[in-house]
Design an enzyme around this catalytic site. Sequence first.
Site, short mmCIF file in Angstrom:
data_model
loop_
_atom_site.label_atom_id
_atom_site.label_comp_id
_atom_site.label_asym_id
_atom_site.label_seq_id
_atom_site.Cartn_x
_atom_site.Cartn_y
_atom_site.Cartn_z
NE ARG A 28 -3.56 -2.51 2.95
CZ ARG A 28 -4.61 -2.23 2.53
NH1 ARG A 28 -5.45 -2.19 2.27
NH2 ARG A 28 -4.96 -4.12 3.19
CE LYS A 92 -14.79 -5.58 -1.55
NZ LYS A 92 -16.39 -6.00 -1.48
CG ASP A 93 -8.54 -3.02 4.26
OD1 ASP A 93 -9.36 -2.67 5.26
OD2 ASP A 93 -7.88 -3.80 4.39
CE LYS A 94 -8.95 7.59 4.41
NZ LYS A 94 -8.66 9.19 5.06
NE ARG A 95 -1.03 4.08 1.85
CZ ARG A 95 -1.39 5.18 1.56
NH1 ARG A 95 -2.21 6.07 1.20
NH2 ARG A 95 0.11 5.69 0.64
#
Length: 460
Positions: A28, A92-95
């Site tokens: 990420r 879902k994840d942010k990054r």
Amino acid sequence: MQAAHPIERAVGMEYYVSDADGVGGRLRSSPADFRVRELEAFDTEPVDADTGAYPHLVFRAELRNWETNDFASKLSDRLGISRERVSWAGTKDKRAVTTQLFSVKGVAAGDLPEIGGTDIEVIGRAGRPILFGDLAGNAFEIVVRDTENTDNAASVVADLRAFANGDDSVTSEGWSSDATLPDGDTTVGVPNYFGQQRFGSRRPVTHEVGLAIARGEWKDAVLAYVGNPNEREPESTQEARGYVDETHDWAGALDRLPGALGYERSICHRLVENGASEPADFREALEALPSNLQSLFVNAAQSYVFNRILSERLERGLPFDRPVEGDVVCFRDSDAPEDFPIPDADRTQEVTAKRLSTVERHCERGRAFVTAPLVGTDTELGSGEPGDIAREVLDDVGLEQGDFDLPGAFDSDGTRRAILLRTDLGVERDSADLTFSFSLPKGSYATVLLREFRKGDPDA
């Protein structure tokens, strides 16, 4: 098999199944390095369908650096509607850059606003909202940058290919020091652990809270959540949590806890109001939290126990691709795509000596999957050595099945989950960067596969 990173061991992921050294690198580096696309499994009617019969507008959104809940809140604010009218299939994840379906009740296509960092495509209408789990899985394209030894990736692929096929020939020196990355996709396998995100990436404590709740230790549960400082947090936050641990002064904690820790502050407010003198007071403070967070605590405890069960199975050398006597298998979801087998945890069978060879063939053909329990009040633990493992792990954490008979949102019947995660993996190399492409069934974690390649701090 190697010992895992200490942060991973703390949540029950005690081993890497690959003996090859890792590649290191960074996850990420930018949101575009972590792309997730839902494999959709939700039927819609045309956009101009009758809004009385089909009140839910369905759209596909590409979100760049948006956490799903935050986007849903922003969307509902812009539309001037309740957040409860926005639904989706998976968080879902942010990054990351994510592509997923949403539904909104009682909204026309032209009402959808433009929101920065998003692209929205209207798909159609539906008679019901999208529900959590209304997807087949997720397709990933993930870049690991600045790896320290890219050549190790080929040996990891070989090890994971062997694990997927139940090949016992991997040695302590790794599969092959001169292995090369295969052209195209290769079927690989890893233990279907719950990933670090399940427990908190920077501060993995949700399972500690859940274990205390299941034991009926309500004050300990509060302290695990509000106190319990972590070195990865800002110094002021560590000091505030340390103060809670030392003093149990809830009013004083409110003077010290940062405003961003809204849930922790909410608990402290409730404890100041009720006096915090009885176990029921601490339970009441936790019950004031959103019901999904209450469930998350207990789910994390179940996930931790599941991870421990898988680690013990690895330690004992039991297979993951095929059953042994006493295992419980589940069968393939009949509604799953032909080329994407999905386990159906509601259709299970315990494996007896008489049925062992038959069930082995079903597993070999992708029709059945070995499972382990997500322990709750109604979970079948199995018999033989698999059942012994589950009971020994429960005993080690001080729990029994009946302990999950809890009030309200904390209660859990339990279920089962496949123990082997198989996927067709593509790996491309560009100097010191590696790009991984693969698809996983819903509920499985991309980071559980990537950890085998990186073999390091999961937060790096």
